[in-house]
Design a protein around this motif. Structure first.
Motif, short mmCIF file in Angstrom:
data_model
loop_
_atom_site.label_atom_id
_atom_site.label_comp_id
_atom_site.label_asym_id
_atom_site.label_seq_id
_atom_site.Cartn_x
_atom_site.Cartn_y
_atom_site.Cartn_z
N ALA A 87 47.41 55.41 28.95
CA ALA A 87 48.50 56.39 28.93
C ALA A 87 48.20 57.61 29.79
CB ALA A 87 48.80 56.82 27.50
N HIS A 88 46.94 57.78 30.20
CA HIS A 88 46.61 58.90 31.08
C HIS A 88 47.22 58.72 32.48
CE1 HIS A 88 43.88 60.03 27.88
NE2 HIS A 88 43.70 61.18 28.49
N TYR A 89 47.77 57.56 32.76
CA TYR A 89 48.56 57.34 33.97
C TYR A 89 49.71 58.35 34.03
CZ TYR A 89 51.71 54.79 37.18
OH TYR A 89 52.55 54.43 38.20
N PHE A 90 50.19 58.75 32.85
CA PHE A 90 51.33 59.67 32.74
C PHE A 90 50.87 61.10 32.42
CE2 PHE A 90 52.50 55.45 31.11
CZ PHE A 90 53.52 55.10 31.98
N ARG A 107 38.46 62.49 32.28
CA ARG A 107 37.70 63.62 32.83
C ARG A 107 36.51 63.97 31.95
NH1 ARG A 107 41.93 67.48 34.41
NH2 ARG A 107 42.22 65.81 35.96
N GLU A 108 36.73 63.96 30.65
CA GLU A 108 35.65 64.26 29.71
C GLU A 108 34.55 63.20 29.80
OE1 GLU A 108 35.34 66.98 28.03
OE2 GLU A 108 37.35 67.81 28.34
N GLY A 135 43.75 53.96 38.66
CA GLY A 135 42.68 54.61 39.42
C GLY A 135 42.23 55.96 38.88
N ILE A 136 42.64 56.30 37.67
CA ILE A 136 42.31 57.63 37.13
C ILE A 136 40.82 57.77 36.91
CG2 ILE A 136 42.73 59.24 35.23
CD1 ILE A 136 45.42 57.70 34.82
N TYR A 137 40.21 56.78 36.27
CA TYR A 137 38.77 56.85 36.02
C TYR A 137 37.98 56.82 37.32
CZ TYR A 137 38.47 56.72 30.95
OH TYR A 137 38.52 57.06 29.62
N GLU A 140 37.99 60.26 38.85
CA GLU A 140 37.15 61.22 38.13
C GLU A 140 35.66 60.91 38.33
OE1 GLU A 140 38.11 63.91 36.62
OE2 GLU A 140 40.27 63.55 36.81
N MET A 141 35.30 59.63 38.35
CA MET A 141 33.90 59.25 38.54
C MET A 141 33.44 59.55 39.96
SD MET A 141 34.35 55.71 36.40
CE MET A 141 32.76 54.95 36.70
N GLU A 142 34.27 59.26 40.93
CA GLU A 142 33.92 59.55 42.33
C GLU A 142 33.80 61.05 42.56
OE1 GLU A 142 36.99 57.50 44.40
OE2 GLU A 142 36.01 55.53 44.23
N ASN A 143 34.63 61.84 41.89
CA ASN A 143 34.53 63.29 42.00
C ASN A 143 33.19 63.81 41.48
OD1 ASN A 143 37.07 63.56 43.11
ND2 ASN A 143 38.08 64.07 41.18
#
Length: 237
Positions: A87-90, A107-108, A135-137, A140-143
């Motif tokens: 759901a973090h897609y939204f 992010r956490e 692609g959210i994770y 965040e991981m690449e960042n």
């Protein structure tokens, strides 16, 4: 009720139950009043998140999630916990619909990964096909400076079977398949760590006992952050 947070869950229900159990068991309590104040929205009938991400012609979960946020705005919790990874897609639309802070689980989890692996390395992401495509994770991981491994079709099929066939459809905690997946990731693909980015995977992890592999369980990280923030709000009142 004052000084409380709200949980937007039900996606799925058993995974939400696992999250609630984590925060209840991890709080140091000697009497009823030591536990945390919270309201749970167990919105089980939200349309499937992965189905929509993969095919925008099916029902979108977003109107349902925004309706939940509208109701939570009326309650005015200190913060909102979104327990579904996919759901973090939204997330941007959800956070944009409220002035109340919504915790960002990917992010956490990525922050926790950096704390435990300050030198970076190769890390696998395990989640639904929807979370993978979103692609959210990965972002965040690449960042945080990590090389991210995304499962190939064979490995993703195993992950899908564990999430949907075993946990969601049959309420079966298939620890053997879970450990097989982790063996593929660590022993076969040479990863230094893995992020579990699906609450059904977190539910299996919770029942595994002593895990021979190092994992970052996003739900566990979110539970700790929820407790931390709730206690901060309690002490400031």
């Amino acid at each position: 009720m004052e000084n409380f947070f709200s949980i937007l869950g039900g996606m799925g229900t058993m995974a939400t139950e696992s999250f609630v159990r984590l925060i209840n068991h991890r709080i140091i309590a000697h009497k009823d009043q030591d536990y945390l104040n919270y309201v749970l929205f167990n919105h089980a009938t939200v349309p499937d998140r992965t189905a929509y991400i993969l095919d925008h012609t099916v029902d979108s979960p977003l109107p349902f999630l925004l309706d939940d946020i509208e109701k939570q705005n009326l309650l005015k919790p200190n913060f909102i916990v979104l327990t579904c990874n996919t759901a973090h897609y939204f997330f941007d639309a959800i956070q944009g619909a409220t002035d109340i802070t919504v915790l960002h689980m990917p992010r956490e989890a990525a922050k926790k990964l950096k704390q435990t692996n300050p030198d970076g390395g190769k890390v696998a992401f395990l989640g639904t096909e929807g979370s993978v495509k979103a692609g959210i994770y990965q972002s965040e991981m690449e960042n945080q400076g990590f090389d991210v491994l995304i499962p190939d079709k064979e490995l993703q099929t195993k992950v899908n079977n564990l999430i949907y066939r075993d946990v969601k459809e049959n309420d079966y905690i298939n620890t053997n398949l879970y450990l097989e997946i982790l063996s593929d990731v660590f022993d076969g693909l040479g990863c230094q760590n893995v992020i579990l980015g699906c609450t059904e995977l977190s539910l299996v992890q919770e029942n595994i006992g002593e895990n021979p592999y190092p994992v970052i369980d996003a739900q566990s990280v979110l539970a700790d952050r929820t407790i931390e923030l709730a206690l901060e709000n309690r002490s400031s009142k």
